[in-house]
Design a protein around this motif. Structure first.
Motif, PDB file in Angstrom:
ATOM      1  N   PHE A 439       0.815  -1.221   0.000  1.00 58.84           N
ATOM      2  CA  PHE A 439       0.000   0.000   0.000  1.00 58.84           C
ATOM      3  C   PHE A 439       0.849   1.273   0.000  1.00 58.84           C
ATOM      4  CE2 PHE A 439      -2.632  -3.164   2.344  1.00 58.84           C
ATOM      5  CZ  PHE A 439      -3.632  -3.313   1.375  1.00 58.84           C
ATOM      6  N   ASP A 442       0.030   3.875  -2.817  1.00 60.16           N
ATOM      7  CA  ASP A 442      -1.292   4.495  -2.672  1.00 60.16           C
ATOM      8  C   ASP A 442      -1.310   5.505  -1.528  1.00 60.16           C
ATOM      9  OD1 ASP A 442      -2.244   2.970  -4.743  1.00 60.16           O
ATOM     10  OD2 ASP A 442      -3.075   1.401  -3.458  1.00 60.16           O
ATOM     11  N   VAL A 443      -0.629   5.182  -0.429  1.00 62.18           N
ATOM     12  CA  VAL A 443      -0.610   6.092   0.721  1.00 62.18           C
ATOM     13  C   VAL A 443       0.158   7.365   0.390  1.00 62.18           C
ATOM     14  CG1 VAL A 443       0.194   6.379   3.101  1.00 62.18           C
ATOM     15  CG2 VAL A 443      -0.904   4.246   2.408  1.00 62.18           C
ATOM     16  N   ASP A 446      -1.900   9.537  -1.811  1.00 69.83           N
ATOM     17  CA  ASP A 446      -2.942  10.211  -1.041  1.00 69.83           C
ATOM     18  C   ASP A 446      -2.372  11.391  -0.257  1.00 69.83           C
ATOM     19  OD1 ASP A 446      -5.714  10.232   0.179  1.00 69.83           O
ATOM     20  OD2 ASP A 446      -4.513   9.933   1.983  1.00 69.83           O
ATOM     21  N   ASP A 482      -9.549   7.709   6.134  1.00 74.03           N
ATOM     22  CA  ASP A 482      -8.938   7.562   4.811  1.00 74.03           C
ATOM     23  C   ASP A 482      -7.896   6.448   4.809  1.00 74.03           C
ATOM     24  OD1 ASP A 482     -10.499   9.683   4.062  1.00 74.03           O
ATOM     25  OD2 ASP A 482      -8.906  11.174   4.218  1.00 74.03           O
ATOM     26  N   LEU A 483      -7.041   6.418   5.832  1.00 74.41           N
ATOM     27  CA  LEU A 483      -5.979   5.404   5.883  1.00 74.41           C
ATOM     28  C   LEU A 483      -6.571   4.012   6.043  1.00 74.41           C
ATOM     29  CD1 LEU A 483      -2.899   4.939   5.928  1.00 74.41           C
ATOM     30  CD2 LEU A 483      -3.014   5.051   8.419  1.00 74.41           C
ATOM     31  N   SER A 485      -9.364   3.005   4.903  1.00 76.60           N
ATOM     32  CA  SER A 485      -9.920   2.636   3.606  1.00 76.60           C
ATOM     33  C   SER A 485      -8.829   2.205   2.634  1.00 76.60           C
ATOM     34  CB  SER A 485     -10.708   3.820   3.027  1.00 76.60           C
ATOM     35  OG  SER A 485     -11.160   3.540   1.735  1.00 76.60           O
ATOM     36  N   ILE A 486      -7.734   2.958   2.600  1.00 77.32           N
ATOM     37  CA  ILE A 486      -6.656   2.663   1.646  1.00 77.32           C
ATOM     38  C   ILE A 486      -5.972   1.336   1.982  1.00 77.32           C
ATOM     39  CG2 ILE A 486      -4.411   3.448   0.780  1.00 77.32           C
ATOM     40  CD1 ILE A 486      -5.381   6.316   1.295  1.00 77.32           C
ATOM     41  N   THR A 487      -5.706   1.102   3.283  1.00 79.22           N
ATOM     42  CA  THR A 487      -4.911  -0.063   3.692  1.00 79.22           C
ATOM     43  C   THR A 487      -5.766  -1.216   4.198  1.00 79.22           C
ATOM     44  OG1 THR A 487      -4.647   0.753   5.957  1.00 79.22           O
ATOM     45  CG2 THR A 487      -3.024   1.482   4.337  1.00 79.22           C
TER      46      THR A 487
END
Length: 524
Positions: A439, A442-443, A446, A482-483, A485-487
């Motif tokens: 991830f 993506d992080v 973001d 948000d984190l 959701s991403i991870t």
């Protein structure tokens, strides 16, 4: 959700308790179950050398051998069991309880606990035995609607008896113990004593809180406290009514006492009551409990960011306050010069010569300037990093007063600030984020979208990376969500204040316009 499959016995289990029934594994799941069973055997074999040898020779392990290997692995901390079930229809509950009884280690099988003797600072140990001195660790505190404060504890050694006295080694206070209870769901069963390895509860302890150690005063010991994670998500709340406002403080205090991961404070800059926790769901539960247990209802507000204002150039301006009434009038007149002062918040200088403003009125000018800075100019946020000097002015022998020169100082600052190229500053946070390697991209992407500046990355252990970045606080308000959701819930982060930096012009304009609208609505 129909049921669970026991990978040890290789049976499907449906229902709960006396109504639970076992059957063959469904044919559609057989291949998947066989694969998971093989993984379970491998994990169980790692807990015992004899089982490891048998597994490597290709021999299947019996159910009893799998249980033995799991028990040894769990006791040593090498294995972390994961079981599934449904809280809605309780499927899997019987299998969970059977597994806890059968495979979890007995307290007697565990190594002795270690702590520090508060009298000499030396490390000491306590065996899980009734014959050892009393050592009980408080792991939870709750506000019970019927018995008041309820303290949950586990006896690590010795025996804790009802109607006795114990020594709180952390607070250095004697506590009177009344009736002790065993907890059976919502039921509280009185008991004369709780022995080593057991869990119990006491009502109405006065000094004890979560993380304290209850012990024998003659042989005290303090066990290491539980390390709770720092809150990562905050919202502002406001009481719905005057009655709710009166109850809000005590309710928040009780909730914080129960839950060490929940915190609250009143922000002196924004005037908001802020509550913080581990995420949106956590705070939703806190607000619901506040209503259910303490009869306190609140509204959630947008969290205000503590912006600052400052100047970028030097400017001079006059502030003159002249008012004539039927009696004594008001007169104050001063000229000030302001300039950026990066070395501190504020510096005031008196450059008056010739007594054009008497000495006794100079503090009033400074007070007026400070008041104007506190109120802000652009958007109502405090002005910082300013050097101000009063260098000229005039006064009236009769009409001048402290109040008049205070108003004049405030007007002078407002006039000078309008010519000093004022800008808006925002708090920047240093953020450390630990995420699985897959991830990482993506992080970082973001963070870039949040106006963040990535300072670097480093390894955080097998398969994990730590990202260090500087991010505006305004962009971090909902970052916990948000984190997650991403991870997919596998990332975590921490923040600390770093510094203030200038807000980009287009964003600053939006903040200023919003502040003007709020002021206009407040004045209606």
């Amino acid at each position: 959700f129909e049921g669970v499959i026991d990978l040890i016995s290789m049976r499907a289990i449906r229902g709960v308790g006396a109504k639970a029934s076992e059957s063959e594994v469904p044919a559609a799941l057989q291949e998947q179950v066989n694969r998971y069973h093989e993984w379970l055997e491998e994990s169980a074999a790692e807990g015992d050398d004899e089982l490891t040898l048998k597994y490597l020779e290709g021999e299947p392990l019996t159910s009893d051998e799998v249980r033995r290997g799991l028990k040894l692995g769990i006791a040593s901390g090498k294995l972390m069991p994961v079981l599934c079930g449904s809280a809605f229809n309780l499927n899997g509950l019987t299998a969970l309880l059977d597994f806890i009884v059968g495979e979890f280690p007995s307290p007697a099988d565990m190594p002795p606990v270690k702590g520090k003797n508060p009298q000499n600072g030396q490390e000491e140990t306590r065996q899980p035995s009734d014959n050892e001195p009393l050592t009980a660790f408080v792991f939870k505190t709750m506000a019970d609607p019927y018995v008041g404060k309820l303290t949950y504890f586990r006896v690590m050694s010795g025996v804790l008896r009802s109607d006795s006295h114990v020594w709180n080694a952390n607070k250095e206070r004697d506590e009177r113990v009344g009736q002790i209870f065993f907890l059976r769901g919502k039921q509280q069963e009185p008991t004369p004593a709780v022995h080593a390895g057991d869990i119990g509860a006491i009502a109405k302890l006065q000094e004890t809180s979560t993380g304290d150690t209850l012990t024998d005063r003659a042989k005290p010991i303090i066990l290491p406290p539980i390390e709770f994670p720092a809150p990562v998500y905050s919202v502002a709340i406001r009481a719905k009514s005057k009655a709710d406002e009166d109850r809000l403080g005590p309710a928040l205090s009780r909730l914080a006492e129960e839950d060490p991961t929940f915190r609250y404070y009143r922000d002196p800059e924004t005037g908001q009551t802020v509550i913080s926790g581990m995420g949106e769901s956590h705070l939703d539960v806190v607000i619901e409990r506040m209503k259910r247990k303490f009869g306190t209802e609140v509204n959630i507000e947008e969290l205000r960011i503590p912006y600052r204002e400052t100047i970028r150039s030097k400017a001079q301006a006059q502030g003159k306050h002249k008012k004539q009434t039927g009696g004594r009038g008001q007169y104050g007149d001063c000229w000030i010069e302001i300039e950026p002062y990066p070395d501190g918040e504020f510096l005031f200088e008196d450059r008056i010569v010739g007594g054009v403003i008497p000495k006794q009125y100079i503090p009033a000018v400074e007070k007026g300037v400070r008041e104007a800075m506190r109120r802000g100019v652009l958007a109502g946020y405090p002005v910082v990093n300013v050097k101000c000097a009063v260098y000229d002015g005039s006064y009236h022998t009769v009409d001048s007063s402290d109040q008049a020169f205070q108003i004049a100082g405030s007007l002078a600052f407002q006039n000078a600030a309008a010519k000093a190229n004022m800008v808006l500053l925002e708090p920047i946070l240093k953020v450390e984020i630990i995420v699985p390697e897959e991830f990482l991209g993506d992080v970082i992407s973001d963070l870039n979208g949040k106006r963040g500046r990535v300072m670097g990355t480093e390894s955080a252990g097998t398969g994990r990376q730590k990202i260090i970045a500087l991010v505006p606080q305004a962009e971090m308000v909902r970052y916990a969500i948000d984190l997650r959701s991403i991870t997919r819930g596998r990332g975590r982060f921490s923040t600390e204040f770093s510094h203030y930096d200038e807000v980009p012009a287009h964003i600053a304009q939006q903040i200023i316009e919003r502040a003007k609208r709020e002021r206009a609505e407040a004045e209606k």
